[in-house]
Design a protein around this motif. Structure first.
Motif, mmCIF file in Angstrom:
data_model
loop_
_atom_site.group_PDB
_atom_site.id
_atom_site.type_symbol
_atom_site.label_atom_id
_atom_site.label_comp_id
_atom_site.label_asym_id
_atom_site.label_seq_id
_atom_site.Cartn_x
_atom_site.Cartn_y
_atom_site.Cartn_z
ATOM 1 N N PHE A 33 0.847 -1.189 0.000
ATOM 2 C CA PHE A 33 0.000 0.000 0.000
ATOM 3 C C PHE A 33 0.890 1.249 0.000
ATOM 4 O O PHE A 33 1.989 1.224 0.564
ATOM 5 C CB PHE A 33 -0.898 0.017 1.240
ATOM 6 N N PRO A 34 0.445 2.345 -0.624
ATOM 7 C CA PRO A 34 1.286 3.540 -0.692
ATOM 8 C C PRO A 34 1.534 4.142 0.687
ATOM 9 O O PRO A 34 0.597 4.373 1.455
ATOM 10 C CB PRO A 34 0.478 4.501 -1.576
ATOM 11 N N VAL A 35 2.793 4.338 1.010
ATOM 12 C CA VAL A 35 3.185 4.903 2.297
ATOM 13 C C VAL A 35 3.977 6.173 2.047
ATOM 14 O O VAL A 35 4.939 6.160 1.276
ATOM 15 C CB VAL A 35 4.056 3.914 3.087
ATOM 16 N N PRO A 36 3.619 7.305 2.658
ATOM 17 C CA PRO A 36 4.394 8.531 2.468
ATOM 18 C C PRO A 36 5.764 8.425 3.120
ATOM 19 O O PRO A 36 5.877 8.322 4.339
ATOM 20 C CB PRO A 36 3.543 9.604 3.143
ATOM 21 N N ALA A 37 6.810 8.395 2.311
ATOM 22 C CA ALA A 37 8.171 8.329 2.848
ATOM 23 C C ALA A 37 8.692 9.712 3.203
ATOM 24 O O ALA A 37 9.674 9.858 3.901
ATOM 25 C CB ALA A 37 9.100 7.677 1.828
ATOM 26 N N SER A 38 8.033 10.746 2.699
ATOM 27 C CA SER A 38 8.433 12.117 2.991
ATOM 28 C C SER A 38 7.215 13.014 2.832
ATOM 29 O O SER A 38 6.151 12.579 2.408
ATOM 30 C CB SER A 38 9.541 12.558 2.019
ATOM 31 N N LYS A 39 7.387 14.286 3.185
ATOM 32 C CA LYS A 39 6.279 15.224 3.029
ATOM 33 C C LYS A 39 5.864 15.349 1.570
ATOM 34 O O LYS A 39 4.689 15.485 1.250
ATOM 35 C CB LYS A 39 6.676 16.590 3.587
ATOM 36 N N ASP A 40 6.864 15.310 0.669
ATOM 37 C CA ASP A 40 6.530 15.411 -0.746
ATOM 38 C C ASP A 40 5.672 14.243 -1.196
ATOM 39 O O ASP A 40 4.700 14.400 -1.927
ATOM 40 C CB ASP A 40 7.817 15.474 -1.583
ATOM 41 N N ALA A 41 6.054 13.028 -0.729
ATOM 42 C CA ALA A 41 5.301 11.841 -1.126
ATOM 43 C C ALA A 41 3.894 11.849 -0.534
ATOM 44 O O ALA A 41 2.954 11.336 -1.129
ATOM 45 C CB ALA A 41 6.043 10.579 -0.694
#
Length: 294
Positions: A222-230
């Motif tokens: 599942f998509p996980v935000p690795a950074s604020k941009d993501a």
């Protein structure tokens, strides 16, 4: 119950030390309502070494979450002259003492897989589970999880130590525990885990969508935000274009659906939960057994 996260998963810290020695081990724990699994990993090689699984000893207080919550919030048992035991203390010490014994077994088995001359040393632990199981572990109140609106005392996502876990001191609002018995004190003093060993409890999403579901979604892609941009991708920018469905069928079951981004709408993750009962994991059945050794 339906929980919408707008496509954003809780962030998981990714702090890795490249200077690990061959002796340094990490432990990953999944506290299931019926079954507990402890896995040991080599932090140097990022390699799985051993898994130990056992039936959760808390089943003596109830085979499902609702019964255990009812036991935890009941008035203290009293004898002829003194309080015998509070429910939350019984559940807390039950899981902590079982983990101590499982850690010992797992680390001993892992030592056989280390290079000669190296003594195993556990330097980090991650413990996941549903929100109620983590509440029992951390000795936080489950009083508000017995009825609507089912509000847990905390959603975790906290770094603590094994000593604070054992003593119910991770949070200032932890329940007041009964004093540990002499047998427990002896068990703690002989622990293979140092009291200052770092322990991470991953985030839960809600009362019945726990950290185990979050970790399962991460593992399933599942998509996980690795950074604020993501975490702030515009519609259509997500790398995952197909829907994903995760089913975790256990004593407490979760369904998690990822709906990808479209030009018109940002992607979302929908989660739902239901109490399935312990039969899926082989608890309280007349024929068969849980998925544990033996």
């Amino acid at each position: 119950m339906q929980i919408v996260t707008e496509g954003e998963m809780p962030k998981i810290p990714e702090e890795l030390d490249s200077q690990n020695s061959p002796a340094e081990l990490g432990i990953a724990v999944d506290i299931g309502t019926t079954t507990i699994a402890v896995s040991v990993w080599s932090l140097l090689k990022r390699k799985h070494l051993v898994t130990v699984a056992e039936k959760n000893n808390q089943v003596r207080y109830g085979y499902d979450i609702i019964r255990r919550i009812a036991f935890a919030v009941r008035p203290p048992l009293t004898g002829s002259s003194s309080v015998v035991e509070t429910g939350h203390s019984a559940l807390h010490y039950c899981i902590v003492s079982q983990l101590e014994k499982m850690f010992t077994k797992a680390v001993m088995e892992s030592s056989e897989r280390l290079p000669r001359g190296f003594q195993p040393k556990v330097t980090s632990i991650v413990i996941t589970g549903n929100t109620t199981m983590l509440s029992f572990l951390a000795a936080t109140s489950v009083n508000n999880m017995a009825s609507a609106p089912f509000t847990p005392a905390t959603l975790f996502d906290v770094v603590t130590t094994w000593d604070k876990i054992r003593n119910g001191q991770t949070y200032s609002h932890c329940c007041v525990l009964d004093k540990p018995t002499p047998e427990l004190l002896q068990l703690f003093s002989s622990s293979v885990i140092s009291g200052d060993t770092e322990v991470y409890l991953p985030p839960c999403i809600g009362a019945f969508i726990g950290a185990d579901a979050v970790c399962s979604m991460i593992s399933a892609g599942f998509p996980v935000p690795a950074s604020k941009d993501a975490a702030n991708l515009k519609p259509g920018e997500s790398k995952i274009k197909a829907p994903l469905l995760l089913a975790d069928i256990g004593t407490n079951s979760e369904l998690c659906l990822y709906i990808p981004d479209t030009e018109q709408k940002k992607g979302r993750i929908l989660c739902t939960s239901a109490a399935s009962g312990p039969a899926f994991e082989g608890a309280n059945i007349s024929c068969g057994m849980p998925s544990i050794e033996g």
